[in-house]
Design a protein around this motif. Structure first.
Motif, PDB file in Angstrom:
ATOM      1  N   ASP A 121       2.942   5.637  -7.431  1.00 16.72           N
ATOM      2  CA  ASP A 121       1.742   5.813  -6.611  1.00 16.72           C
ATOM      3  C   ASP A 121       0.859   6.902  -7.212  1.00 16.72           C
ATOM      4  OD1 ASP A 121      -0.111   6.560  -4.638  1.00 16.72           O
ATOM      5  OD2 ASP A 121       1.240   5.988  -3.013  1.00 16.72           O
ATOM      6  N   GLN A 122      -0.317   6.525  -7.728  1.00 10.20           N
ATOM      7  CA  GLN A 122      -1.175   7.514  -8.366  1.00 10.20           C
ATOM      8  C   GLN A 122      -1.718   8.532  -7.359  1.00 10.20           C
ATOM      9  OE1 GLN A 122      -4.803   7.593  -8.151  1.00 10.20           O
ATOM     10  NE2 GLN A 122      -5.381   5.577  -7.423  1.00 10.20           N
TER      11      GLN A 122
ATOM     12  N   ASN B 161      -7.182   7.227 -22.666  1.00  7.68           N
ATOM     13  CA  ASN B 161      -7.405   5.830 -23.042  1.00  7.68           C
ATOM     14  C   ASN B 161      -7.749   5.016 -21.806  1.00  7.68           C
ATOM     15  OD1 ASN B 161      -4.854   5.217 -21.761  1.00  7.68           O
ATOM     16  ND2 ASN B 161      -3.843   5.961 -23.622  1.00  7.68           N
ATOM     17  N   THR B 162      -8.031   3.745 -21.999  1.00  6.83           N
ATOM     18  CA  THR B 162      -8.443   2.910 -20.883  1.00  6.83           C
ATOM     19  C   THR B 162      -7.310   2.679 -19.887  1.00  6.83           C
ATOM     20  OG1 THR B 162      -8.010   0.961 -22.265  1.00  6.83           O
ATOM     21  CG2 THR B 162     -10.289   1.733 -22.127  1.00  6.83           C
ATOM     22  N   PHE B 163      -6.050   2.723 -20.362  1.00  5.40           N
ATOM     23  CA  PHE B 163      -4.933   2.565 -19.428  1.00  5.40           C
ATOM     24  C   PHE B 163      -4.938   3.705 -18.413  1.00  5.40           C
ATOM     25  CE2 PHE B 163      -0.669   3.438 -17.905  1.00  5.40           C
ATOM     26  CZ  PHE B 163      -0.251   2.178 -17.487  1.00  5.40           C
ATOM     27  N   VAL B 164      -5.047   4.939 -18.893  1.00  7.17           N
ATOM     28  CA  VAL B 164      -5.089   6.100 -17.993  1.00  7.17           C
ATOM     29  C   VAL B 164      -6.338   6.041 -17.128  1.00  7.17           C
ATOM     30  CG1 VAL B 164      -5.195   8.616 -17.880  1.00  7.17           C
ATOM     31  CG2 VAL B 164      -3.752   7.510 -19.598  1.00  7.17           C
ATOM     32  N   ALA B 165      -7.464   5.684 -17.721  1.00  6.10           N
ATOM     33  CA  ALA B 165      -8.725   5.628 -16.987  1.00  6.10           C
ATOM     34  C   ALA B 165      -8.641   4.684 -15.798  1.00  6.10           C
ATOM     35  CB  ALA B 165      -9.851   5.196 -17.923  1.00  6.10           C
ATOM     36  N   LYS B 166      -7.993   3.539 -16.002  1.00  6.98           N
ATOM     37  CA  LYS B 166      -7.884   2.556 -14.923  1.00  6.98           C
ATOM     38  C   LYS B 166      -6.756   2.892 -13.947  1.00  6.98           C
ATOM     39  CE  LYS B 166      -9.788  -1.383 -17.473  1.00  6.98           C
ATOM     40  NZ  LYS B 166      -9.531  -2.743 -17.981  1.00  6.98           N
ATOM     41  N   PHE B 167      -5.732   3.603 -14.434  1.00  6.85           N
ATOM     42  CA  PHE B 167      -4.586   3.913 -13.575  1.00  6.85           C
ATOM     43  C   PHE B 167      -4.920   5.023 -12.590  1.00  6.85           C
ATOM     44  CE2 PHE B 167      -0.474   5.578 -12.352  1.00  6.85           C
ATOM     45  CZ  PHE B 167       0.287   4.426 -12.194  1.00  6.85           C
TER      46      PHE B 167
ATOM     47  N   GLY C 169      -7.440   6.945 -10.262  1.00  2.00           N
ATOM     48  CA  GLY C 169      -8.684   6.764  -9.533  1.00  2.00           C
ATOM     49  C   GLY C 169      -8.655   5.506  -8.701  1.00  2.00           C
ATOM     50  N   THR C 170      -9.194   5.603  -7.463  1.00  2.00           N
ATOM     51  CA  THR C 170      -9.233   4.454  -6.559  1.00  2.00           C
ATOM     52  C   THR C 170     -10.641   4.328  -5.979  1.00  2.00           C
ATOM     53  OG1 THR C 170      -6.916   4.812  -5.945  1.00  2.00           O
ATOM     54  CG2 THR C 170      -8.208   3.405  -4.516  1.00  2.00           C
ATOM     55  N   PRO C 171     -11.315   3.199  -6.195  1.00  2.00           N
ATOM     56  CA  PRO C 171     -10.945   2.075  -7.056  1.00  2.00           C
ATOM     57  C   PRO C 171     -10.881   2.504  -8.521  1.00  2.00           C
ATOM     58  CG  PRO C 171     -12.759   1.485  -5.572  1.00  2.00           C
ATOM     59  CD  PRO C 171     -12.601   2.974  -5.523  1.00  2.00           C
ATOM     60  N   GLN C 172     -10.295   1.653  -9.355  1.00  2.05           N
ATOM     61  CA  GLN C 172     -10.122   2.015 -10.754  1.00  2.05           C
ATOM     62  C   GLN C 172     -11.458   2.029 -11.495  1.00  2.05           C
ATOM     63  OE1 GLN C 172      -7.482  -0.987 -12.329  1.00  2.05           O
ATOM     64  NE2 GLN C 172      -9.158  -2.280 -13.010  1.00  2.05           N
ATOM     65  N   MET C 173     -11.473   2.742 -12.620  1.00  2.21           N
ATOM     66  CA  MET C 173     -12.686   2.832 -13.425  1.00  2.21           C
ATOM     67  C   MET C 173     -13.138   1.454 -13.899  1.00  2.21           C
ATOM     68  SD  MET C 173     -13.332   4.840 -17.050  1.00  2.21           S
ATOM     69  CE  MET C 173     -13.342   6.513 -16.426  1.00  2.21           C
ATOM     70  N   ASN C 174     -14.449   1.251 -13.868  1.00  2.00           N
ATOM     71  CA  ASN C 174     -15.032   0.059 -14.488  1.00  2.00           C
ATOM     72  C   ASN C 174     -15.102   0.281 -15.992  1.00  2.00           C
ATOM     73  OD1 ASN C 174     -15.869  -1.338 -11.960  1.00  2.00           O
ATOM     74  ND2 ASN C 174     -17.202   0.448 -11.740  1.00  2.00           N
ATOM     75  N   VAL C 175     -14.510  -0.606 -16.778  1.00  2.00           N
ATOM     76  CA  VAL C 175     -14.572  -0.509 -18.236  1.00  2.00           C
ATOM     77  C   VAL C 175     -15.164  -1.807 -18.772  1.00  2.00           C
ATOM     78  CG1 VAL C 175     -13.291  -0.216 -20.373  1.00  2.00           C
ATOM     79  CG2 VAL C 175     -12.597   1.051 -18.328  1.00  2.00           C
ATOM     80  N   LEU C 176     -16.302  -1.676 -19.434  1.00  2.00           N
ATOM     81  CA  LEU C 176     -16.986  -2.844 -19.987  1.00  2.00           C
ATOM     82  C   LEU C 176     -17.055  -2.740 -21.494  1.00  2.00           C
ATOM     83  CD1 LEU C 176     -18.613  -2.051 -17.106  1.00  2.00           C
ATOM     84  CD2 LEU C 176     -19.573  -4.284 -17.631  1.00  2.00           C
ATOM     85  N   THR C 177     -16.963  -3.870 -22.133  1.00  2.00           N
ATOM     86  CA  THR C 177     -16.948  -3.889 -23.597  1.00  2.00           C
ATOM     87  C   THR C 177     -18.365  -3.969 -24.150  1.00  2.00           C
ATOM     88  OG1 THR C 177     -16.716  -6.289 -23.575  1.00  2.00           O
ATOM     89  CG2 THR C 177     -14.700  -4.991 -23.678  1.00  2.00           C
TER      90      THR C 177
END
Length: 351
Positions: free
Chosen positions: A193-194, A227-233, A235-243
Motif C-alpha cells: 500500500d503506497q 523512473n516511470t515505475f516509481v512515478a506511477k506507483f 501518488g493517487t491517482p497515478q502520474m500521467n505519463v505520455l510518450t
C-alpha cells in the motif's frame, strides 16, 4: 544498523534470482518501509533478515555482525505477521509472555514487561481475554505487545494491517508510528500500500521484480521519481505519463524541452488547474469523458487533443465540470517530469 550488501535469493528450481543485489543501510531507530506490487520480493527480503529464508548471496549485517548463517533467535529481533499468529487457547497475557517463558525470563521481569506492554498498546483491561473475544485491531495490538516484551531493538512487520478494514487500518498506522517513536526501536515494514508507505516511512525502498527501483524519503520519491515505475506507483491517482514530446507538439501542445524530442513527459493529476496561475502555464485542451466528485476534489477522466491515452486529473473543489466536451486545463511548467525512452528520469523541472 541493518546492512544489506548485494543480497540475493535464488530458488533451486529457478535459474534467475528473485532478489537481485539489494544493497541498503537501515539506520538505528528508523522506520524503514519496503513497498512494491505482489511478487516484487519485499516479504522474501524481510524473511531473509528474520532468518526464516536462507540467503543465497550477499551479506546481512546487524550491529556489525554478519548474520547469514545464524538462526532467528540469535538475530535479536522480533516479527509481527500478517495473520497475528496468536495461540487461540491462550489469553492475551499468555500470548504476550509466551516467548519470555520459553527463554526462562524471571517471573517478576515477565510481569513488569507485560504490564508495560499492555499499557503501551491500550489493552490493560483485556489481559485475560482470548483472541476470539478480540477485534482485528485488538489482536494486532497483542501481536505488537508480544514483540515489545521481547526487548528486541528491531521489529519486522509483514503487512500487519492488511486484514483490517480501511478506517481501522488508518488509525493503526498512526498508533504503530507513535509507538515506534516512543520506544526508539528500528522497524522494517513491508506493505503493498503506497499510502501506508508515504504516511509511515522515514525512508521507503520501492521494489519491482526483485530489483530496487529507488530508496528515499516519501517526498523524494514523489517529487523526484527515478523512473516511470516509481512515478506511477507513488501518488493517487497515478502520474500521467505520455510518450513523445513531438507528438504533443503535433497536437498543438507546446512543450519546450532540452531533452530528446521523443522523451516521455509526466504530469501529476493534481498539477492541473482550471485557471492559469502564471503567464507561462501550459494550456491543454482536455476532452472530459467523466467527472467524479469525491469530497473536496473532482476527478476528471478523458483525453488530450484526440490522443489515445486516457488521463486523470484531480481538481481541488467540488466543481460542476461539463462532460463529453473540451475544457482548457492549465499545467505549471515546473510540474512537468521528463523520462527517457527506457523510462528513466531525465529531470523534474523546477524541483
Amino acid at each position: 544498523m541493518i546492512e544489506l550488501k548485494q543480497l540475493q535469493k535464488v530458488y533451486d528450481q529457478q535459474q534467475d534470482a528473485v532478489i537481485k543485489d539489494v544493497t541498503v543501510n537501515i539506520l538505528p531507530g528508523e522506520f524503514f518501509v519496503m513497498v512494491g506490487p505482489s511478487g516484487s520480493g519485499k516479504s522474501t527480503i524481510l524473511r531473509m533478515i528474520a532468518g526464516l529464508e536462507p540467503i543465497t548471496g550477499g551479506d546481512l549485517i546487524i550491529a556489525g555482525e554478519r548474520m547469514n548463517d545464524l538462526p532467528p533467535k540469535a538475530r535479536h529481533l522480533s516479527m509481527v505477521f500478517q495473520n497475528y499468529a496468536l495461540y487461540p487457547n491462550m489469553t492475551v497475557s499468555e500470548n504476550i509472555t509466551f516467548g519470555l517463558k520459553a527463554r526462562k525470563v524471571a517471573s517478576a521481569t515477565q510481569l513488569q514487561r507485560l504490564s508495560d506492554a499492555l499499557a503501551l498498546v491500550g489493552l490493560t483491561d483485556y489481559a485475560y481475554r482470548y483472541p476470539r473475544e478480540l477485534s482485528g485491531g485488538q489482536r494486532q495490538r497483542v501481536a505488537l505487545a508480544r514483540s515489545i516484551v521481547s526487548g528486541a531493538e528491531i521489529i519486522l512487520m509483514d503487512e500487519p494491517l492488511s486484514n483490517l478494514d480501511a478506517q481501522l487500518r488508518e488509525s493503526m498506522r498512526y498508533e504503530i508510528k507513535a509507538l515506534q517513536r516512543k520506544l526508539g526501536i528500528t522497524v522494517v515494514y513491508v506493505t503493498h500500500d503506497q499510502t501506508e508507505a508515504m504516511t509511515m516511512g522515514d525512508r521507503v525502498m520501492i521494489l519491482n521484480d526483485g530489483v530496487v527501483q529507488q530508496i528515499g524519503t516519501p517526498m523524494q520519491l514523489y517529487e523526484l521519481p527515478a523512473n516511470t515505475f516509481v512515478a506511477k506507483f507513488f501518488g493517487t491517482p497515478q502520474m500521467n505519463v505520455l510518450t513523445a514530446v513531438t507528438d504533443w507538439q503535433n497536437q498543438g501542445v507546446a512543450i519546450d524541452t532540452p531533452f530528446d524530442p521523443d522523451a516521455m513527459v509526466g504530469i501529476r493529476p493534481e498539477a492541473a488547474r482550471l485557471n492559469p496561475e502564471n503567464a507561462d502555464d501550459m494550456a491543454i485542451e482536455f476532452w472530459v469523458a467523466t467527472a467524479t466528485q469525491i469530497g473536496s476534489e473532482t476527478l476528471l477522466f478523458g483525453t488530450i487533443n484526440g490522443r489515445e491515452e486516457t488521463l486523470q486529473f484531480k481538481i481541488s473543489g467540488h466543481l460542476d465540470v461539463p462532460t463529453e466536451q473540451f475544457i482548457t486545463l492549465y499545467i505549471p511548467r515546473n510540474a512537468l517530469h521528463y523520462f527517457d525512452l527506457n523510462g528513466n528520469m531525465l529531470a523534474a523541472v523546477g524541483v
